[in-house]
Scaffold this motif. Structure first.
Motif, PDB file in Angstrom:
ATOM      1  N   SER A   1       0.819  -1.213   0.000  1.00 12.31           N
ATOM      2  CA  SER A   1       0.000   0.000   0.000  1.00 12.31           C
ATOM      3  C   SER A   1       0.852   1.261   0.000  1.00 12.31           C
ATOM      4  O   SER A   1       0.469   2.281  -0.587  1.00 12.31           O
TER       5      SER A   1
ATOM      6  N   SER B   1       0.525   4.212  -2.633  1.00 10.11           N
ATOM      7  CA  SER B   1       0.223   5.581  -2.185  1.00 10.11           C
ATOM      8  C   SER B   1       1.293   6.574  -2.595  1.00 10.11           C
ATOM      9  O   SER B   1       1.011   7.757  -2.799  1.00 10.11           O
ATOM     10  N   GLU B   2       2.534   6.086  -2.754  1.00 12.60           N
ATOM     11  CA  GLU B   2       3.629   6.972  -3.135  1.00 12.60           C
ATOM     12  C   GLU B   2       3.818   7.064  -4.645  1.00 12.60           C
ATOM     13  O   GLU B   2       4.758   7.689  -5.134  1.00 12.60           O
TER      14      GLU B   2
ATOM     15  N   HIS C   1      -5.201   1.952   5.456  1.00 16.36           N
ATOM     16  CA  HIS C   1      -4.978   1.894   4.014  1.00 16.36           C
ATOM     17  C   HIS C   1      -4.359   0.582   3.548  1.00 16.36           C
ATOM     18  O   HIS C   1      -4.143   0.394   2.351  1.00 16.36           O
TER      19      HIS C   1
END
Length: 363
Positions: free
Chosen positions: A224, A228-229, A309
């Motif tokens: 995740s 997300s990055e 998340h």
């Protein structure tokens, strides 16, 4: 037979309600954290450090898939069943085999591995007694395949990974490793062990960021984090790769369990209460899901937003391990040369404790 039917009815009722919450078994969180006085995982379910008659010396990794243990402690189930759990942390489930064999651990929880199977075959007196992590539905499981943002439009099926740089953030000789190797082989990648690079999950995250991997089989929370990055996009769930795979197990030292049958059963009663509370909390969503996420965050000393998340751990209702999956994985160990021979299920697995725990009241 009626009890087994009731179990499946309950399992289906819970799992059908499970929302799609980010992903599965954060198998790399804080695995090497020290058991100091400020560590919420250190010591027993009470404050005692000395081993007493109701003490269970339990080996764990200190990760998200310890959720049933964390919930059982937080909600007083171990206290209810008069069990003092003394947690000892390890870097991997394989590291628990030697202290289990020598009598320094009573129980452990980690990835289902060839090392565990081989130890049982060698007569070291260990038995699998419960589910510690699985891929029961598309929404819950322990790991996932992600692909680099730069090649996402070019990769749809596993067969599209031919000739690509594939990173596998799972140790060789474990259920998730041989499961993904089997899936890649079926997709036409003839020698998946040579076509992939096995490395630490944290190193996979770096490789994805640096463009050194086109795809990765990765555990949470790193999967995740990569998404997300902006280093990768979500692609295949653990269930897509190895549906209903038994990823990790709880195992007992047989001699200890035989000498302490009531304690062994009481530990399992508390563990199953924690596992079922987890599944029901995730299925309920809303405030109940938030409570579960907070307990996991506190236990792993992780920011709760990371847990929110990440894909959450998966288990079978009642913590009953999937024996068909275990049997299949053992055959994969043998095919890969990780184990010399396949063992019969009754040589590895003892379901007596989880079956009895189904009758225990968590109230």
């Amino acid at each position: 037979m009626q009890q087994e039917s009731d179990r499946h009815i309950k399992e289906d009722a819970v799992l059908k309600k499970v929302p799609v919450v980010a992903s599965l078994l954060g198998a790399t969180l804080a695995a090497t954290a020290a058991c100091g006085p400020n560590n919420p995982r250190a010591g027993g379910s009470g404050a005692a450090d000395a081993a007493g008659p109701n003490t269970v010396r339990l080996g764990l990794l200190g990760i998200m898939s310890d959720a049933p243990i964390a919930i059982a402690r937080e909600r007083g189930y171990f206290e209810k069943f008069d069990v003092d759990v003394q947690i000892q942390e390890f870097d991997s489930g394989g590291d628990m085999v030697a202290p289990m064999a020598s009598g320094d651990l009573d129980a452990g929880g980690g990835a289902f591995s060839a090392g565990l199977v081989n130890s049982i075959a060698a007569g070291n007196g260990m038995e699998i007694v419960a589910d510690k992590g699985a891929f029961p539905t598309p929404e819950l499981g322990s790991q996932q395949f992600i692909v680099a943002e730069s090649v996402a439009d070019e990769i749809e099926e596993l067969s599209d990974l031919k000739g690509r740089k594939i990173a596998v953030g799972t140790a060789e000789g474990t259920a998730p490793y041989v499961g993904v190797m089997d899936a890649l082989k079926k997709a036409g990648i003839e020698d998946p062990r040579n076509a992939t690079t096995s490395m630490k999950s944290s190193d996979v995250l770096v490789a994805m960021k640096q463009g050194a991997a086109d795809a990765a089989w990765l555990s949470e929370p790193n999967a995740s984090l990569a998404i997300s990055e902006g280093a990768a996009v979500a692609w295949k769930s653990a269930y897509d790769i190895a549906p209903k795979e038994q990823d990790a197990t709880i195992f007992y030292r047989s001699e200890w369990a035989q000498e302490n049958p009531e304690l062994a059963q009481n530990f399992m009663n508390a563990y199953v209460c924690g596992a079922n509370d987890y599944l029901e909390g995730v299925a309920a969503g809303g405030a109940e899901l938030e409570k579960v996420q907070q307990i996991i965050a506190d236990y792993t000393e992780t920011n709760v937003e990371v847990v929110e998340h990440a894909h959450l751990p998966g288990y079978f209702y009642g913590a009953v391990p999937d024996t068909e999956s275990i049997e299949h994985t053992v055959h994969l160990f043998v095919e890969a040369g990780d184990s010399p021979k396949a063992l019969a299920i009754d040589e590895m697995v003892n379901l007596d404790y989880v079956n009895e725990a189904a009758n225990a009241s968590c109230e």
